[in-house]
Scaffold this motif. Sequence first.
Motif, short mmCIF file in Angstrom:
data_model
loop_
_atom_site.label_atom_id
_atom_site.label_comp_id
_atom_site.label_asym_id
_atom_site.label_seq_id
_atom_site.Cartn_x
_atom_site.Cartn_y
_atom_site.Cartn_z
N SER A 85 72.63 -22.70 -112.46
CA SER A 85 72.20 -22.11 -111.20
C SER A 85 72.93 -20.78 -110.97
O SER A 85 74.04 -20.58 -111.48
N PRO A 86 72.31 -19.86 -110.22
CA PRO A 86 72.94 -18.55 -110.00
C PRO A 86 74.31 -18.64 -109.33
O PRO A 86 75.24 -17.91 -109.71
N GLY A 87 74.44 -19.53 -108.34
CA GLY A 87 75.72 -19.65 -107.64
C GLY A 87 76.83 -20.09 -108.57
O GLY A 87 77.94 -19.52 -108.55
N LEU A 88 76.56 -21.11 -109.38
CA LEU A 88 77.60 -21.58 -110.31
C LEU A 88 77.87 -20.55 -111.40
O LEU A 88 79.01 -20.41 -111.86
N VAL A 123 99.93 -22.43 -113.44
CA VAL A 123 99.44 -23.20 -112.29
C VAL A 123 98.05 -22.72 -111.88
O VAL A 123 97.15 -23.51 -111.58
N ALA A 124 97.85 -21.40 -111.87
CA ALA A 124 96.55 -20.84 -111.53
C ALA A 124 95.49 -21.30 -112.52
O ALA A 124 94.35 -21.64 -112.12
N LEU A 125 95.84 -21.35 -113.80
CA LEU A 125 94.91 -21.80 -114.82
C LEU A 125 94.55 -23.27 -114.62
O LEU A 125 93.39 -23.66 -114.77
N VAL A 126 95.52 -24.09 -114.25
CA VAL A 126 95.26 -25.51 -114.00
C VAL A 126 94.29 -25.68 -112.83
O VAL A 126 93.36 -26.50 -112.88
N LEU A 127 94.49 -24.90 -111.77
CA LEU A 127 93.58 -24.96 -110.62
C LEU A 127 92.15 -24.59 -111.03
O LEU A 127 91.19 -25.30 -110.69
N ALA A 128 92.01 -23.49 -111.76
CA ALA A 128 90.68 -23.06 -112.19
C ALA A 128 90.05 -24.09 -113.13
O ALA A 128 88.85 -24.37 -113.05
N ALA A 129 90.87 -24.65 -114.03
CA ALA A 129 90.36 -25.67 -114.95
C ALA A 129 89.90 -26.91 -114.19
O ALA A 129 88.90 -27.55 -114.56
N ALA A 130 90.60 -27.26 -113.12
CA ALA A 130 90.18 -28.39 -112.29
C ALA A 130 88.83 -28.10 -111.64
O ALA A 130 87.98 -29.00 -111.50
N GLY A 131 88.63 -26.85 -111.24
CA GLY A 131 87.33 -26.48 -110.68
C GLY A 131 86.22 -26.61 -111.71
O GLY A 131 85.13 -27.11 -111.41
N LEU A 133 86.27 -28.56 -114.33
CA LEU A 133 86.09 -29.99 -114.59
C LEU A 133 85.22 -30.62 -113.50
O LEU A 133 84.37 -31.48 -113.79
N THR A 134 85.41 -30.19 -112.26
CA THR A 134 84.57 -30.68 -111.17
C THR A 134 83.10 -30.35 -111.42
O THR A 134 82.21 -31.18 -111.18
N ILE A 135 82.85 -29.14 -111.90
CA ILE A 135 81.47 -28.75 -112.23
C ILE A 135 80.94 -29.62 -113.36
O ILE A 135 79.81 -30.13 -113.31
N ALA A 136 81.76 -29.84 -114.40
CA ALA A 136 81.33 -30.61 -115.56
C ALA A 136 81.00 -32.05 -115.20
O ALA A 136 80.09 -32.66 -115.78
N LEU A 137 81.71 -32.60 -114.22
CA LEU A 137 81.47 -33.98 -113.80
C LEU A 137 80.27 -34.12 -112.89
O LEU A 137 79.85 -35.25 -112.58
N ASN A 138 79.71 -33.01 -112.46
CA ASN A 138 78.58 -33.06 -111.52
C ASN A 138 77.37 -32.29 -112.04
O ASN A 138 76.54 -31.82 -111.26
N LEU A 139 77.24 -32.18 -113.37
CA LEU A 139 76.10 -31.50 -113.95
C LEU A 139 74.81 -32.24 -113.59
O LEU A 139 74.77 -33.47 -113.60
N LEU A 267 67.43 -18.64 -102.53
CA LEU A 267 66.77 -19.47 -103.53
C LEU A 267 66.81 -20.96 -103.22
O LEU A 267 66.23 -21.76 -103.95
N GLY A 268 67.51 -21.32 -102.15
CA GLY A 268 67.59 -22.73 -101.79
C GLY A 268 68.50 -23.55 -102.67
O GLY A 268 68.36 -24.77 -102.74
N GLU A 269 69.48 -22.93 -103.33
CA GLU A 269 70.42 -23.69 -104.15
C GLU A 269 71.28 -24.56 -103.24
O GLU A 269 71.90 -24.08 -102.30
N PRO A 270 71.31 -25.86 -103.49
CA PRO A 270 72.12 -26.74 -102.63
C PRO A 270 73.61 -26.46 -102.77
O PRO A 270 74.08 -26.04 -103.83
N LEU A 271 74.34 -26.70 -101.67
CA LEU A 271 75.79 -26.53 -101.66
C LEU A 271 76.46 -27.84 -101.25
O LEU A 271 77.01 -27.96 -100.16
N PRO A 272 76.46 -28.83 -102.14
CA PRO A 272 77.13 -30.09 -101.82
C PRO A 272 78.64 -29.91 -101.78
O PRO A 272 79.18 -28.88 -102.21
N GLY A 273 79.33 -30.93 -101.33
CA GLY A 273 80.78 -30.85 -101.20
C GLY A 273 81.49 -30.56 -102.50
O GLY A 273 82.47 -29.81 -102.54
N TRP A 274 81.01 -31.16 -103.60
CA TRP A 274 81.71 -30.95 -104.88
C TRP A 274 81.64 -29.49 -105.31
O TRP A 274 82.58 -28.98 -105.91
N LYS A 275 80.52 -28.82 -105.01
CA LYS A 275 80.38 -27.42 -105.40
C LYS A 275 81.32 -26.53 -104.57
O LYS A 275 81.92 -25.58 -105.10
N ILE A 276 81.45 -26.84 -103.30
CA ILE A 276 82.38 -26.09 -102.45
C ILE A 276 83.81 -26.33 -102.90
O ILE A 276 84.63 -25.41 -102.96
#
Length: 301
Positions: A85-88, A123-131, A133-139, A267-276
Amino acid sequence: MPLGHALLALAVVAVWGTNFAIIRIALDEMPPLTLATLRFVFALLPAALILPRPAVPWRDLAAYGVLIGAGQFGLLFVAMRGHISPGLASLVVQTQVFFTIGLAMLATRGTAHPERPRAFQLVALVLAAAGLLTIALNLDTRAITHPTTPLGVLMVLAAAFCWAAGNLVSRRAGRVNMLAYVVWASLFSVPPLLGLALLLEGPERMLHGITHAGWPTWAAVLWQSVGNTLFGYAAWGWLLLRHPAPTVVPWALLVPVFGLVTSALWLGEPLPGWKIGATALVVGGLALNLWWPALRGWLRR
């Protein structure tokens, strides 16, 4: 920063962020590699007839043009044609910051002044990697309008890597007119993109996309070439000449915010909690990497 300069910085990041939704609109009528080729054709001409070539080696312009053209935007456009999606996409591509840091460390290893990872960067890299991973778990590969697939995420990560490699090439140029640099590098973006478009999309499909494109698609092409490249780089460079980089660069953190919001509104891309949440983690990692040195200095006063 005066209000007028702040509004200019906001305008630049708004153009860069909304571009992801605009790309997706154009991809409904034009094949991705054809669209990318036109983007760099209009970035090159007629600007190259006005702006003198920067005093950098041709090989650097060629490397930057191929990496940013065929690498970053070629991969990004193909991925956004039904794979992410464009947002991701606007969020994941910002990982170029961490790729840039990693490549800089590899490039300077064994030299007199090697770049080494610092604790706050890890630490910054770990935070971004967690983000990520969140995307990967919600494909959601089954979504009809805004699917996001593992292939799409990997392609955008590869685009971010090419962007980071391009950053290292451009860093060798020193203090040059970056607008002229990008314009002249586009000379080397067009041939590989055109070749790939002819090979993978075919002349018939390319011609059909060009001849049947409506005004919104052509407006999107101009938005990318004139807006993103000519206006964006010119205004950003103008701001960097008048203000310290730590004052200007943090505005770029708003790019994925604009990307997500405009994709949701247009475009109507949904913004669920996991994406935020994923956005907060990635942007938080970027912000920590950018602001921690200044913040630490302020805390020690």
